[in-house]
Design a protein around this motif. Structure first.
Motif, PDB file in Angstrom:
ATOM      1  N   GLN A 104     -41.307  -8.469  67.890  1.00 28.10           N
ATOM      2  CA  GLN A 104     -41.585  -8.982  69.228  1.00 28.10           C
ATOM      3  C   GLN A 104     -40.361  -9.705  69.784  1.00 28.10           C
ATOM      4  O   GLN A 104     -39.976  -9.518  70.943  1.00 28.10           O
ATOM      5  N   HIS A 105     -39.717 -10.503  68.945  1.00 27.65           N
ATOM      6  CA  HIS A 105     -38.520 -11.231  69.374  1.00 27.65           C
ATOM      7  C   HIS A 105     -37.423 -10.259  69.808  1.00 27.65           C
ATOM      8  O   HIS A 105     -36.632 -10.559  70.702  1.00 27.65           O
ATOM      9  N   LEU A 106     -37.378  -9.090  69.163  1.00 27.24           N
ATOM     10  CA  LEU A 106     -36.305  -8.124  69.425  1.00 27.24           C
ATOM     11  C   LEU A 106     -36.779  -6.937  70.267  1.00 27.24           C
ATOM     12  O   LEU A 106     -36.135  -5.888  70.276  1.00 27.24           O
ATOM     13  N   ASN A 133     -36.585  -6.376  73.370  1.00 28.15           N
ATOM     14  CA  ASN A 133     -35.565  -5.922  74.319  1.00 28.15           C
ATOM     15  C   ASN A 133     -34.421  -5.195  73.614  1.00 28.15           C
ATOM     16  O   ASN A 133     -33.784  -4.319  74.205  1.00 28.15           O
ATOM     17  N   ALA A 134     -34.159  -5.540  72.363  1.00 29.89           N
ATOM     18  CA  ALA A 134     -33.140  -4.810  71.599  1.00 29.89           C
ATOM     19  C   ALA A 134     -33.617  -3.383  71.331  1.00 29.89           C
ATOM     20  O   ALA A 134     -32.846  -2.414  71.387  1.00 29.89           O
ATOM     21  N   GLN A 182     -32.994  -1.289  74.295  1.00 30.92           N
ATOM     22  CA  GLN A 182     -31.582  -0.875  74.370  1.00 30.92           C
ATOM     23  C   GLN A 182     -31.312   0.297  73.431  1.00 30.92           C
ATOM     24  O   GLN A 182     -30.590   1.231  73.767  1.00 30.92           O
ATOM     25  N   ASP A 214     -25.378 -16.622  66.887  1.00 32.10           N
ATOM     26  CA  ASP A 214     -24.437 -15.933  67.779  1.00 32.10           C
ATOM     27  C   ASP A 214     -24.386 -14.433  67.452  1.00 32.10           C
ATOM     28  O   ASP A 214     -23.337 -13.808  67.572  1.00 32.10           O
ATOM     29  N   PHE A 215     -25.527 -13.865  67.097  1.00 33.28           N
ATOM     30  CA  PHE A 215     -25.572 -12.452  66.696  1.00 33.28           C
ATOM     31  C   PHE A 215     -25.159 -11.528  67.841  1.00 33.28           C
ATOM     32  O   PHE A 215     -25.229 -11.887  69.016  1.00 33.28           O
ATOM     33  N   ASN A 216     -24.742 -10.340  67.468  1.00 33.43           N
ATOM     34  CA  ASN A 216     -24.387  -9.297  68.445  1.00 33.43           C
ATOM     35  C   ASN A 216     -25.239  -8.063  68.213  1.00 33.43           C
ATOM     36  O   ASN A 216     -25.563  -7.723  67.065  1.00 33.43           O
ATOM     37  N   LEU A 217     -25.532  -7.375  69.297  1.00 34.18           N
ATOM     38  CA  LEU A 217     -26.215  -6.081  69.225  1.00 34.18           C
ATOM     39  C   LEU A 217     -25.186  -4.954  69.258  1.00 34.18           C
ATOM     40  O   LEU A 217     -24.046  -5.158  69.707  1.00 34.18           O
ATOM     41  N   SER A 227     -24.922  -2.794  71.391  1.00 28.39           N
ATOM     42  CA  SER A 227     -24.482  -2.588  72.780  1.00 28.39           C
ATOM     43  C   SER A 227     -23.192  -3.327  73.080  1.00 28.39           C
ATOM     44  O   SER A 227     -22.481  -2.964  74.023  1.00 28.39           O
ATOM     45  N   THR A 228     -22.854  -4.358  72.303  1.00 25.07           N
ATOM     46  CA  THR A 228     -21.577  -5.054  72.545  1.00 25.07           C
ATOM     47  C   THR A 228     -20.400  -4.108  72.320  1.00 25.07           C
ATOM     48  O   THR A 228     -19.340  -4.299  72.896  1.00 25.07           O
TER      49      THR A 228
END
Ligand code: FES
Lengths: 121, 398
Positions: free
Chosen positions: B22-24, B26-27, B30, B363-366, B368-369
């Motif tokens: 649920q937290h992710l 939106n990830a 993507q 400060d995690f990155n997906l 998409s970065t």
């Protein structure tokens, strides 16, 4: 512009955040200090669920007349919506990002009519 | 509810429930929009909270006195009697809700909770393979008792490789080396180096012993012989003398997570370790990318005037830095895309850069970065997101 039905006003109980899908976007609506707010649930940073975030006052530094720092306090004028992924903070009234006011998230007007809540999208 | 109540609620984690999916959510969107299913995505640096499993880990501690001590608690009653304790604020006082809420996540039946949670995170973000590291243990390099790092890392790696990794071959690790003790590090390489799921070795950054110390040569040799990488995973130490005046987490983290890797990289290259171990792959992890051009320019300039102090070098420091060294992307500094593009050219990103999420840290990155960068070709994106890691970690992907 159309008014998109969200929920009956009484469903906004406490900290409830209610979602409405509008085309490809998700809008979250919530009440804070008696007022309704609606934001697209997508952060300008990395797409996080910003509208699910905590609301709290902007942290301000308190300076004395001689420029000494006397401490910090929460602003009572400027509230922020904080994205729960990495902490980007947005002005609750304008949707502007606190770190660069030229960046903003999508904010929508909310109208209450006959006990029902709509977002103007 | 007042503001302070909201903050308190977030900090205490009393808002009900937490689920990584649920937290992710939106990830996940993507990942679908960008069709990550068609791309190999390897996450070279992610974390779990081994402190939640200290009871399971402690049984593998060999020293009975330290094992007994592991059953104790710290002064707050937490089962962390072996850990270092810092006053830290990763969550920005609860604003980043994963920190206060994560303990509420419930795993699936039949597998350890960590396996459930890691799978959910990977599947939400679109990651095919993920390298897992611990969290509080990253500070052990500064523990005043070096036996603790040796004992705990041994137990942790036994637990990880015997109880966690066998559940899912998409979850991997670089074995934590207790680098304060070179003999124990060599034992870890020899014992764990060929276990399933082990794709290299890791040294935490915050530590003082110089990486060119002669005592380490046998460790580097053993790793090179296995054709596996050694990674220096950044960490910070808030009581570092120079950082003691830094009153904000932001300040100490911004410098700390580059500072130790700057010291280790400088010692590594100037003392010619890439010449001594030409096949060894060094990965500089979780320091972002912006520090690398600075290091290249700075070291090349000083080397040009003092070659006698670096007699093993056959080329400029920057050339080793883009040939023998690899870097992970996170936390990517993308505020200035021109600077980032130049940085990627300087490090030979197409072959030397590995995507890393650092999830679930603040400060995690997906992916998409990397995927969304306008100046990278699709081939370059594929290399950074997974193909470079496939090569370095010898992944047998389908
Ligand atoms: S996605 Fe919102 S702060 Fe990063």
């Amino acid at each position: 512009m159309t008014d998109v039905f969200v929920a009956r006003a009484e469903e906004f109980d406490g900290d409830a955040r209610l979602a409405v899908e509008h085309g490809p976007i998700q809008i979250l609506v919530f009440r804070h200090a008696g007022r309704f707010y609606a934001f697209e649930n997508r952060c300008a940073h990395s797409g996080g669920p910003v509208a699910e975030g905590t609301v709290l006052g902007r942290v301000e530094a308190v300076l004395g007349p001689d420029m000494t720092c006397l401490g910090e306090r929460f602003s009572t004028d400027e509230l922020h919506l904080v994205c729960p992924w990495h902490g980007w903070e947005y002005d609750l009234e304008t949707g502007e990002y606190a770190g660069d006011r030229s960046v903003r998230i999508n904010r929508f007007d909310v109208v209450e009519r006959d006990g029902a809540v709509y977002v103007r999208a | 509810m007042t503001q302070s109540d909201l903050v308190r609620e977030a900090i205490s984690g009393t808002r009900p429930g937490f689920d990584s999916r649920q937290h992710l959510a939106n990830a996940r969107k993507q990942a679908v929009e960008r069709n990550y299913a068609d791309i190999l995505i390897v996450d070279a640096d992610a974390h779990h909270y081994e402190n939640d499993s200290l009871g399971e880990i402690a049984k593998y501690i060999e020293d009975p006195v330290i094992r007994h001590r592991a059953q104790g608690t710290d002064k707050y009653g937490k089962a962390q009697s072996l850990s270092m304790e810092y006053n830290q604020n990763q969550s920005v006082a609860g604003r980043i809700v994963r920190y206060p809420k994560r303990r509420q996540e419930v795993g699936d039946p039949g597998v350890p909770r960590d396996v459930s949670i890691v799978r959910r995170q990977m599947e939400s973000i679109g990651i095919d393979y993920q390298v897992q590291f611990p969290t509080p243990m990253l500070h052990l390099g500064m523990h005043p008792d070096p036996q603790i790092e040796t004992a705990l890392s041994w137990a942790y790696t036994r637990w990880l490789t015997e109880e966690i990794l066998p559940h899912d071959d998409r979850i991997m690790t670089l074995v934590y080396l207790p680098f304060t003790d070179p003999d124990a590090s060599l034992r870890a390489v020899e014992t764990f180096g060929s276990r399933p799921g082990v794709v290299g070795f890791m040294v935490t950054g915050a530590r003082y012993k110089a990486v060119h110390d002669n005592a380490y040569m046998k460790v580097y040799r053993a790793i090179e012989e296995r054709d596996l990488p050694i990674a220096f995973h950044a960490s910070s130490y808030p009581h570092e003398r120079m950082f003691e005046g830094m009153n904000k987490f932001l300040s100490a983290h911004a410098l700390g997570f580059t500072f130790y890797n700057m010291v280790h990289l400088t010692n590594c290259v100037i003392n010619g370790l890439p010449e001594r171990f030409p096949s060894l792959k060094w990965i500089w992890m979780e320091s972002g990318l912006a520090w690398i051009p600075f290091m290249m320019q700075r070291l090349d300039n000083e080397y040009s005037m003092r070659t006698s102090e670096a007699p093993l070098l056959k080329m400029k420091p920057s050339e080793y830095m883009r040939r023998n060294f690899y870097y992970t992307t996170q936390p990517i500094e993308d505020g200035n895309l021109e600077a980032l593009e130049l940085t990627m050219r300087m490090v030979n990103a197409e072959s030397q850069l590995l995507f890393a999420s650092d999830y679930p840290h603040w400060d995690f990155n997906l992916p998409s970065t990397i995927y969304d960068l306008p100046f990278l070709s699709m081939d370059a994106k594929r290399n950074i997101l997974g193909e470079n890691a496939r090569r370095i970690f010898h992944l047998e992907t389908t």
